[in-house]
Scaffold this active site. Sequence first.
Site, PDB file in Angstrom:
ATOM      1  N   GLU A 123       0.847  -1.189   0.000  1.00 53.42           N
ATOM      2  CA  GLU A 123       0.000   0.000   0.000  1.00 53.42           C
ATOM      3  C   GLU A 123       0.886   1.244   0.000  1.00 53.42           C
ATOM      4  OE1 GLU A 123      -3.759   2.048   2.389  1.00 53.42           O
ATOM      5  OE2 GLU A 123      -2.837   0.238   3.185  1.00 53.42           O
ATOM      6  N   ALA A 265       1.913  -0.290  10.683  1.00 53.48           N
ATOM      7  CA  ALA A 265       1.531  -1.672  10.413  1.00 53.48           C
ATOM      8  C   ALA A 265       0.718  -1.693   9.122  1.00 53.48           C
ATOM      9  CB  ALA A 265       0.730  -2.253  11.573  1.00 53.48           C
ATOM     10  N   MET A 266       0.478  -2.901   8.605  1.00 53.67           N
ATOM     11  CA  MET A 266      -0.247  -3.043   7.348  1.00 53.67           C
ATOM     12  C   MET A 266      -1.192  -4.226   7.430  1.00 53.67           C
ATOM     13  SD  MET A 266      -0.869  -1.912   4.391  1.00 53.67           S
ATOM     14  CE  MET A 266      -2.118  -2.677   3.369  1.00 53.67           C
ATOM     15  N   ASN A 268      -2.590  -6.372   5.455  1.00 54.06           N
ATOM     16  CA  ASN A 268      -2.679  -7.394   4.414  1.00 54.06           C
ATOM     17  C   ASN A 268      -3.575  -8.555   4.853  1.00 54.06           C
ATOM     18  OD1 ASN A 268      -0.287  -5.986   3.209  1.00 54.06           O
ATOM     19  ND2 ASN A 268       0.727  -6.939   4.951  1.00 54.06           N
ATOM     20  N   HIS A 300      -6.601  -1.914  15.263  1.00 53.56           N
ATOM     21  CA  HIS A 300      -6.827  -1.199  14.011  1.00 53.56           C
ATOM     22  C   HIS A 300      -6.619  -2.113  12.812  1.00 53.56           C
ATOM     23  CE1 HIS A 300      -6.847   2.476  11.459  1.00 53.56           C
ATOM     24  NE2 HIS A 300      -6.013   1.767  10.718  1.00 53.56           N
ATOM     25  N   GLU A 301      -5.477  -2.798  12.790  1.00 50.47           N
ATOM     26  CA  GLU A 301      -5.178  -3.632  11.622  1.00 50.47           C
ATOM     27  C   GLU A 301      -6.117  -4.832  11.546  1.00 50.47           C
ATOM     28  OE1 GLU A 301      -3.321  -2.218   9.548  1.00 50.47           O
ATOM     29  OE2 GLU A 301      -2.607  -0.712  10.954  1.00 50.47           O
ATOM     30  N   HIS A 304      -9.471  -3.841  10.124  1.00 51.49           N
ATOM     31  CA  HIS A 304      -9.433  -3.645   8.673  1.00 51.49           C
ATOM     32  C   HIS A 304      -9.916  -4.886   7.914  1.00 51.49           C
ATOM     33  CE1 HIS A 304      -8.002   0.242   7.540  1.00 51.49           C
ATOM     34  NE2 HIS A 304      -6.863   0.173   8.168  1.00 51.49           N
ATOM     35  N   GLU A 323      -9.695   4.093   6.344  1.00 53.67           N
ATOM     36  CA  GLU A 323      -8.847   4.512   7.457  1.00 53.67           C
ATOM     37  C   GLU A 323      -9.619   5.293   8.522  1.00 53.67           C
ATOM     38  OE1 GLU A 323      -6.211   3.218   8.018  1.00 53.67           O
ATOM     39  OE2 GLU A 323      -5.482   2.488   6.092  1.00 53.67           O
TER      40      GLU A 323
END
Length: 877
Positions: A123, A265-266, A268, A300-301, A304, A323
């Site tokens: 991203e 963080a991400m 995925n 949060h992650e 998502h 977001e």
Amino acid sequence: MTTGTTPVRLADYRPSALAIDTVALDVNLDPDRTRVTSRMEITPRQDGVPLVLDGDELTLVSASLDGSPLSSDAYDATPEQFTLKAPPKTAFTLEIVTEISPAANTKLMGLYQSSGTYCTQCEAEGFRRITYFLDRPDVLSVYTTRLEGPKATAPVLLANGNLTDSGDLAEGDLHFAVWHDPFPKPSYLFALVAGDLGVVEDSFTTMSGRRVALKLYCEHGKEALCGYAMDALKRSMRWDETAFGREYDLDIFMIVAVSDFNMGAMENKGLNVFNDKYILADPDTATDSDYAGIETVIAHEYFHNWTGDRITCRDWFQLCLKEGLTVFRDQEFSSDMRSRGVKRISDVRTLLARQFPEDAGPLAHPVRPEVYSEINNFYTATVYDKGAEVVRMLKTILGDDGFRTGMDLYFDRYDGQAVTIEDFLAAFADATGRDLSQFKLWYAQAGTPEIKADGRYDAAAQTYSLSLTQSCPPTPGQDVKAPMHVPLRFGLVSPNGADLAFDKPADTAIDGDVIHLTEPEQTVVFEGVSVEPVPSLLRGFSAPVKLLAGLSDNDLLFLLRTDADDFNRWRAVQQIAVRTLIAETNAVRADSASMLDPAFADALGEVAEDEALEPAFRAQVLQLPSEADIAREIGRDVDPGAIAAARKRLTTMVAERLGARLVGLCDRMTPDTVFSPDAASAGRRALANAALALSAAGGAADVVARVVDRNNSATNMTDRLAALAILTSNALEERFAALEDFHARYRTNPLVLDKWLALEATVPADTTLDRVKSLRQHPDFSMTNPNRIRALVGSFAGGNQTQFNREDGAGYGFLADFALDLDARNPQTAARLLVSFRSWKALEAGRRGLAREAIERIATAETLSSDTRDIVTRTLA
């Protein structure tokens, strides 16, 4: 290097002419020559349209169509683009083989190596650095990923989805793993990780009875530091089921902690990649803030998975849709895990510090922008923090039940799709029957609205009239603003401190305890008001606005002591302190005597010692506005040196008046118990350290000695770092030995060394810039690690108001030099550092001119990344 980019406009959005239904990736891992084979099943949606795939620094090896090699005249290929000139009119398979070098990828976008571990960050536009693709969020594909690598250096092979096959290969020391993700996703959610990693394992049983394997990967030897993160993950999973009805969908959920990461963080799908600062913690190395940050980012992650993964954004203009919504969700989670009132204050502090200056400067943009040149620069406080506030207002307007009904419809209607703000709001409008057309302006208009309130009491008629006006200042590209729908939560506080009852006005603008301000000017008349009230407006910070209520200091002190709303009690302290500090700043600049009122200190002491209030709230009250807060409130002709001097006057006065009481409070809040990161214990530590910090502001020798002792005897990082921060923030001589000891104690722990670098960088002393320059050469600093860069240079530019804004402009020059050096290696991090210039136009003339010179020097550099050029161009505009 890119020297310019073509602006991308929301109005120009068009759906993709081709769909990529499935992607089969075969990744042969090698540090210098990783070979990626991508087989894409593609369905044309329009005839006669070439297939143009994005790339970034790619080396093409081969390309074939439906199993046959493509002739050289059938396609064009550069490192940045692959074009199939005449794709078939029916479904076809395109196979492309590329080579990349993860070891040489210092941008940390795409596939790169972090301490020997292969990992990805895709991203917003990193997937194109792995293979040619339609790298846009509205192209949803089902991915199957086969990884192949050496067992010795990469015994762990991970990708999105569920593991479907694995084994050893006959040749050499190689093995493979195949992962399949059944849920269509955009390319930015692709991930792979390969390396020699330790793992912490657990499981979670969903509300439907499915068992999900949980695996948290980290460097060997750090497994014991992952316990709190795993606990936070399990609490997040259960909370999302309870609060939003969202159940996890794969057989496994994995998190990998890496040390080199541009972001926090991400998310995925099924394989989150984290900056290790948001995973690793124990009492000796992590503060209460670190534990809270881990809890928030983990949540949060994970959240998502539904708000970002299962339902994603159609284009990057809709970034706030995933977001802002997910920040709101993680804030609600943390509020339920901790103190809701204190969490709200903390979130608003962040909003005021990060987003309000953004809205007031040249980088202002709507929550949903209309145009961008570099999408990486729009991961901003406006998108995240203000985006969350917009969702919170929606809940306030619709009520808890209406909001939940709308969210349920949103999930049911758009699961598996890439959607827009219009789709999001339509779900709530359809679920509740509410017209949200005016509310939508919150997504379209930049700037912070200003609300003025004027209350008048008529004793004879027993009425209270509240006149409200709203306006919003011009921002780049938006000179004129329409009135917004602003929900103002309120109470009318009687002289005895209780909320007054009143006859409900016939005006439909009142709904319970919320005034719906929708016009430029609006008056509400409350009847049956028996005594003159003090209005408590914007309770809970129900809208991201500036409120001018015209209350006197006495009114504010009254609200501080009596208001039923914790947020407004805290806000009353802040308002009095801001008024005092602005007046004191003017006095410093005029070389006038101090005019501080001891009554303010007395009120602080009264609240600090009120045992009926939770310690965490009292700690917030004792944290007076920062120098940056005062600069934001002054807004023009800002003199950072005068602000610092004024704040020192105020804190010294408070310390001298309350010193012994604050020290006693610190002692009472420091029990001799084993450390626990729970909210109540963290609140007591916060109050103890806030009291000690304020008591030390006067520099009394006995108090300073107590701070030194607290640093030396601390049994946890929270107390140790707090004591050390008191020494550094006051530039006390005792800091030198304490900093040296801190470094010696933690020299092998990079995450703790980040704290050391940040402390060094934020000392308000004339020698700090030279110290920061020397630390660039320190063996514990690295130009390739974003955490080290943010800790040293980011802390100096963003957290040291007097030294970054030196009168000689040397702070500005240093940041310019550093960003230019960093830009070629890591443009994302360089560009984000330069956001520290966002308020340069508000400075007094001398500093303003020097800041402009530094920014212009960056802008005129021969080669700049698109990230950095975009920031400096908009900053100067």
